[in-house]
Motif scaffolding. Structure first.
Motif, PDB file in Angstrom:
ATOM      1  N   ASP A  45     -24.738  20.386 108.912  1.00 47.85           N
ATOM      2  CA  ASP A  45     -25.476  20.262 110.033  1.00 47.85           C
ATOM      3  C   ASP A  45     -25.901  21.705 110.543  1.00 47.85           C
ATOM      4  OD1 ASP A  45     -25.903  17.733 110.043  1.00 47.85           O
ATOM      5  OD2 ASP A  45     -24.287  17.320 111.460  1.00 47.85           O
ATOM      6  N   ALA A  46     -24.873  22.762 110.668  1.00 51.24           N
ATOM      7  CA  ALA A  46     -25.017  23.745 111.229  1.00 51.24           C
ATOM      8  C   ALA A  46     -25.953  24.856 110.178  1.00 51.24           C
ATOM      9  CB  ALA A  46     -23.718  24.843 111.323  1.00 51.24           C
ATOM     10  N   ASN A  47     -25.930  24.591 109.029  1.00 53.93           N
ATOM     11  CA  ASN A  47     -26.660  25.253 108.085  1.00 53.93           C
ATOM     12  C   ASN A  47     -27.159  24.334 106.930  1.00 53.93           C
ATOM     13  OD1 ASN A  47     -28.036  27.055 106.315  1.00 53.93           O
ATOM     14  ND2 ASN A  47     -26.097  28.289 105.665  1.00 53.93           N
ATOM     15  N   PRO A  48     -28.203  23.350 107.232  1.00 57.27           N
ATOM     16  CA  PRO A  48     -29.016  22.331 106.144  1.00 57.27           C
ATOM     17  C   PRO A  48     -29.671  23.287 104.930  1.00 57.27           C
ATOM     18  CG  PRO A  48     -30.015  22.405 108.168  1.00 57.27           C
ATOM     19  CD  PRO A  48     -28.869  23.516 108.316  1.00 57.27           C
ATOM     20  N   SER A  49     -28.714  23.724 104.216  1.00 59.32           N
ATOM     21  CA  SER A  49     -29.654  24.425 103.050  1.00 59.32           C
ATOM     22  C   SER A  49     -28.322  24.541 102.084  1.00 59.32           C
ATOM     23  CB  SER A  49     -29.771  26.062 103.376  1.00 59.32           C
ATOM     24  OG  SER A  49     -28.389  26.888 103.720  1.00 59.32           O
ATOM     25  N   SER A  50     -28.874  25.308 100.845  1.00 58.93           N
ATOM     26  CA  SER A  50     -27.827  25.352  99.716  1.00 58.93           C
ATOM     27  C   SER A  50     -26.535  26.076 100.057  1.00 58.93           C
ATOM     28  CB  SER A  50     -28.618  26.263  98.753  1.00 58.93           C
ATOM     29  OG  SER A  50     -27.710  26.184  97.308  1.00 58.93           O
ATOM     30  N   ALA A  51     -26.588  27.124 101.110  1.00 57.90           N
ATOM     31  CA  ALA A  51     -25.446  27.821 101.579  1.00 57.90           C
ATOM     32  C   ALA A  51     -24.620  26.993 102.387  1.00 57.90           C
ATOM     33  CB  ALA A  51     -25.821  28.992 102.156  1.00 57.90           C
ATOM     34  N   GLY A  52     -25.290  26.020 103.188  1.00 57.07           N
ATOM     35  CA  GLY A  52     -24.307  25.198 103.975  1.00 57.07           C
ATOM     36  C   GLY A  52     -23.787  24.017 103.089  1.00 57.07           C
ATOM     37  N   ILE A  53     -24.282  23.806 101.982  1.00 53.46           N
ATOM     38  CA  ILE A  53     -23.728  22.648 101.273  1.00 53.46           C
ATOM     39  C   ILE A  53     -22.463  23.372 100.372  1.00 53.46           C
ATOM     40  CG2 ILE A  53     -23.949  21.164  99.228  1.00 53.46           C
ATOM     41  CD1 ILE A  53     -26.689  20.440 100.341  1.00 53.46           C
ATOM     42  N   ASP A  54     -22.695  24.449  99.973  1.00 55.67           N
ATOM     43  CA  ASP A  54     -21.624  25.378  99.489  1.00 55.67           C
ATOM     44  C   ASP A  54     -20.464  25.518 100.344  1.00 55.67           C
ATOM     45  OD1 ASP A  54     -23.102  25.978  96.966  1.00 55.67           O
ATOM     46  OD2 ASP A  54     -23.685  27.697  97.685  1.00 55.67           O
ATOM     47  N   GLU A  55     -20.567  25.690 101.630  1.00 44.76           N
ATOM     48  CA  GLU A  55     -19.387  25.685 102.480  1.00 44.76           C
ATOM     49  C   GLU A  55     -18.921  24.455 102.745  1.00 44.76           C
ATOM     50  OE1 GLU A  55     -18.335  28.206 104.335  1.00 44.76           O
ATOM     51  OE2 GLU A  55     -19.461  29.381 102.947  1.00 44.76           O
ATOM     52  N   ALA A  56     -19.774  23.355 102.797  1.00 45.49           N
ATOM     53  CA  ALA A  56     -19.154  21.934 102.677  1.00 45.49           C
ATOM     54  C   ALA A  56     -18.444  21.752 101.497  1.00 45.49           C
ATOM     55  CB  ALA A  56     -20.224  20.802 102.987  1.00 45.49           C
ATOM     56  N   GLN A  57     -18.734  22.163 100.171  1.00 40.17           N
ATOM     57  CA  GLN A  57     -18.074  22.130  99.059  1.00 40.17           C
ATOM     58  C   GLN A  57     -16.679  22.846  99.188  1.00 40.17           C
ATOM     59  OE1 GLN A  57     -19.244  20.004  96.108  1.00 40.17           O
ATOM     60  NE2 GLN A  57     -16.980  20.385  95.869  1.00 40.17           N
ATOM     61  N   LYS A  58     -16.731  23.934  99.682  1.00 41.99           N
ATOM     62  CA  LYS A  58     -15.313  24.551  99.738  1.00 41.99           C
ATOM     63  C   LYS A  58     -14.600  23.974 100.626  1.00 41.99           C
ATOM     64  CE  LYS A  58     -17.494  29.198  99.253  1.00 41.99           C
ATOM     65  NZ  LYS A  58     -17.984  30.370 100.003  1.00 41.99           N
ATOM     66  N   VAL A  59     -15.072  23.336 101.902  1.00 45.36           N
ATOM     67  CA  VAL A  59     -14.031  22.420 102.647  1.00 45.36           C
ATOM     68  C   VAL A  59     -13.543  21.537 102.071  1.00 45.36           C
ATOM     69  CG1 VAL A  59     -13.940  21.056 104.562  1.00 45.36           C
ATOM     70  CG2 VAL A  59     -14.970  23.273 104.877  1.00 45.36           C
ATOM     71  N   TYR A  60     -14.259  20.661 101.159  1.00 48.29           N
ATOM     72  CA  TYR A  60     -13.769  19.737 100.342  1.00 48.29           C
ATOM     73  C   TYR A  60     -12.962  20.037  99.362  1.00 48.29           C
ATOM     74  CZ  TYR A  60     -13.410  15.358  97.630  1.00 48.29           C
ATOM     75  OH  TYR A  60     -13.071  14.228  97.097  1.00 48.29           O
ATOM     76  N   ASP A  61     -13.023  21.116  98.602  1.00 50.12           N
ATOM     77  CA  ASP A  61     -12.199  21.547  97.558  1.00 50.12           C
ATOM     78  C   ASP A  61     -10.954  21.905  98.064  1.00 50.12           C
ATOM     79  OD1 ASP A  61     -14.123  21.025  95.512  1.00 50.12           O
ATOM     80  OD2 ASP A  61     -15.040  23.231  95.535  1.00 50.12           O
ATOM     81  N   SER A  62     -11.029  22.482  99.351  1.00 47.53           N
ATOM     82  CA  SER A  62      -9.635  22.978  99.862  1.00 47.53           C
ATOM     83  C   SER A  62      -8.811  21.714 100.290  1.00 47.53           C
ATOM     84  CB  SER A  62      -9.783  23.796 101.072  1.00 47.53           C
ATOM     85  OG  SER A  62     -10.351  23.273 101.994  1.00 47.53           O
ATOM     86  N   HIS A  63      -9.347  20.962 100.746  1.00 51.83           N
ATOM     87  CA  HIS A  63      -8.614  19.599 100.951  1.00 51.83           C
ATOM     88  C   HIS A  63      -8.378  18.413  99.870  1.00 51.83           C
ATOM     89  CE1 HIS A  63      -8.551  20.134 105.465  1.00 51.83           C
ATOM     90  NE2 HIS A  63      -9.530  21.097 105.246  1.00 51.83           N
ATOM     91  N   LYS A  64      -9.160  18.472  99.123  1.00 47.39           N
ATOM     92  CA  LYS A  64      -9.167  17.623  97.787  1.00 47.39           C
ATOM     93  C   LYS A  64      -7.962  17.517  97.139  1.00 47.39           C
ATOM     94  CE  LYS A  64     -11.469  15.967  93.431  1.00 47.39           C
ATOM     95  NZ  LYS A  64     -12.322  16.408  92.439  1.00 47.39           N
ATOM     96  N   PRO A  65      -7.045  18.309  96.827  1.00 46.23           N
ATOM     97  CA  PRO A  65      -5.761  18.046  96.264  1.00 46.23           C
ATOM     98  C   PRO A  65      -5.012  16.996  97.026  1.00 46.23           C
ATOM     99  CG  PRO A  65      -6.145  20.334  95.972  1.00 46.23           C
ATOM    100  CD  PRO A  65      -7.241  19.684  96.722  1.00 46.23           C
ATOM    101  N   GLU A  66      -4.638  17.518  98.446  1.00 44.55           N
ATOM    102  CA  GLU A  66      -3.725  16.828  99.365  1.00 44.55           C
ATOM    103  C   GLU A  66      -4.455  15.305  99.525  1.00 44.55           C
ATOM    104  OE1 GLU A  66      -0.646  15.867 101.386  1.00 44.55           O
ATOM    105  OE2 GLU A  66      -1.061  17.731 100.206  1.00 44.55           O
ATOM    106  N   LEU A  67      -5.727  15.068  99.574  1.00 41.03           N
ATOM    107  CA  LEU A  67      -6.431  13.843  99.933  1.00 41.03           C
ATOM    108  C   LEU A  67      -6.152  13.058  98.655  1.00 41.03           C
ATOM    109  CD1 LEU A  67      -9.784  14.877 101.598  1.00 41.03           C
ATOM    110  CD2 LEU A  67      -8.022  13.372 102.444  1.00 41.03           C
ATOM    111  N   GLN A  68      -6.242  13.460  97.305  1.00 41.17           N
ATOM    112  CA  GLN A  68      -6.011  13.016  96.239  1.00 41.17           C
ATOM    113  C   GLN A  68      -4.824  12.471  96.141  1.00 41.17           C
ATOM    114  OE1 GLN A  68      -8.603  12.484  93.414  1.00 41.17           O
ATOM    115  NE2 GLN A  68      -7.266  10.643  93.365  1.00 41.17           N
TER     116      GLN A  68
END
Length: 135
Positions: A45-68
């Protein structure tokens, strides 16, 4: 003597079953999933662009091992391990979070839709997110 043995056996079984309850693990998973999804949505929402999605992907990647790890611990819980109410809450929670992430795409469709790279990254992120939490 038989009554004492039966009582001790019953107590041991009850303690064993109580120790197998995974409701607290389900709650911990749902809490982490909620906060991760909220953070991802905020990045997009803060950056609805390719860069914003890259940031969201980084967030997900950092939490994914623990979530999994947490998901793997609870996804096969059966019967007495997780109450029916808790199973329903878990299902609704995962749906709510997937919907929240999908809604972000819809809310920012004009900006993201005009950027094929952003759209492709978002679809990859959403697929990865959904695939992580399959039963």
């Amino acid at each position: 003597m038989k009554k004492i043995s039966l009582f001790l056996l019953t107590a041991a079984v009850c303690l064993t079953l109580a120790g197998c309850n995974k409701d607290s693990e389900v709650n911990a998973f749902m809490s982490e999933l909620d906060s991760t999804t909220e953070e991802m949505v905020a990045k997009i929402d803060a950056n609805p662009s390719s860069a914003g999605i890259d940031e969201a992907q980084k967030v997900y990647d950092s939490h994914k091992p623990e979530l999994q790890k947490k998901w793997d611990a609870i996804k096969g819980a059966r019967g007495f391990q997780v109450s029916e109410d808790m199973k329903n809450k878990l299902t609704e929670n995962v749906k709510k979070n997937v919907t929240s992430l999908s809604s972000t795409m819809m809310k920012n469709a004009m900006k993201l839709g005009s950027d094929p790279a952003a759209r492709d990254k978002f679809q990859k992120l959403l697929k990865d997110y959904q695939d992580t939490f399959r039963p």
